[in-house]
Design an enzyme around this catalytic site. Structure first.
Site, short mmCIF file in Angstrom:
data_model
loop_
_atom_site.label_atom_id
_atom_site.label_comp_id
_atom_site.label_asym_id
_atom_site.label_seq_id
_atom_site.Cartn_x
_atom_site.Cartn_y
_atom_site.Cartn_z
N VAL A 46 0.75 -1.07 -0.11
CA VAL A 46 0.07 -0.17 0.08
C VAL A 46 1.01 1.17 -0.09
O VAL A 46 0.58 2.24 -0.54
CB VAL A 46 -0.84 -0.05 1.16
CG1 VAL A 46 -1.58 1.30 1.38
CG2 VAL A 46 -1.79 -1.37 1.03
N CYS A 47 1.83 1.18 0.62
CA CYS A 47 2.77 2.34 1.15
C CYS A 47 3.37 3.11 -0.46
O CYS A 47 3.28 4.32 -0.41
CB CYS A 47 3.95 1.90 1.55
SG CYS A 47 3.63 1.63 3.34
N PRO A 48 3.73 2.34 -1.37
CA PRO A 48 4.13 3.07 -2.68
C PRO A 48 3.05 3.51 -3.53
O PRO A 48 3.44 4.51 -4.05
CB PRO A 48 4.86 1.91 -3.51
CG PRO A 48 4.32 0.56 -2.84
CD PRO A 48 4.09 0.93 -1.59
#
Length: 187
Positions: A46-48
């Site tokens: 999810v972070c990128p």
């Protein structure tokens, strides 16, 4: 205890930006509006998507006088490696702070101690270094960076127009409220 209305606590860290390492402290958050975006870890899922979305809003944020800082408990070296290997993160131009000591994550009350990782936390900080908004979401819920634009515009409006407040769904140029006794019970 709420962090709203408090000054960012002291810290020293190393960050990665545009192929270089740089030192960052709480003083970087003074003299301009800042967005600090905590995320759990580099090289995840999810972070990128979130950091790329934040990059997609970066030009507009800069036009509003806002600097963006992403923070995870990874090192600045890991940020550099991720920037070099991920197409999404390779686009990032804003400052990526490493917090392997967990000082910043603790200061902002987003550290999940048992994991050594930060929650997804977004903070809008005014030019005095005072936290104006806090948003924390669960690890599996990605944030929409475009929602920041309206919040920043409202925060800037309220700062520049003492005695006025922005109602729900306020958009730039929209009507504001002037709290007073005559409004009580009439909204």
């Amino acid at each position: 205890m709420s962090l709203i209305g408090t000054e960012v606590q002291p810290f020293q860290a190393t960050a990665f930006q545009n192929g270089k390492f740089l030192d960052v402290t709480e003083q970087n958050f003074k003299g301009q509006w800042s967005v600090v975006c905590f995320y759990p870890a580099d090289f995840t899922f999810v972070c990128p998507t979130e950091l790329e979305d934040l990059q997609n809003q970066y030009a507009e944020l800069k036009q509003l006088g806002v600097e963006v800082y992403s923070v995870s408990t990874d090192t600045h070296f890991t940020h550099k490696a991720w920037h070099a290997s991920s197409p999404a993160i390779g686009k990032v131009e804003y400052i990526m702070i490493g917090d392997p000591s967990h000082v910043i994550s603790r200061n902002f009350d987003v550290l999940v101690e048992s994991e050594g990782l930060a929650d997804r936390g977004t903070f809008i900080i005014d030019p005095d270094g005072v936290i104006q908004t806090v948003e924390i979401t669960a690890g599996g819920i990605g944030r929409d960076a475009s929602a920041l634009i309206s919040k920043i515009k409202a925060a800037q409006y309220v700062r520049n127009n003492p005695g006025e407040v922005c109602p729900a769904k306020w958009q730039e140029g929209g009507e504001t409220l002037k709290p007073n006794l005559d409004l009580v019970g009439k909204i």
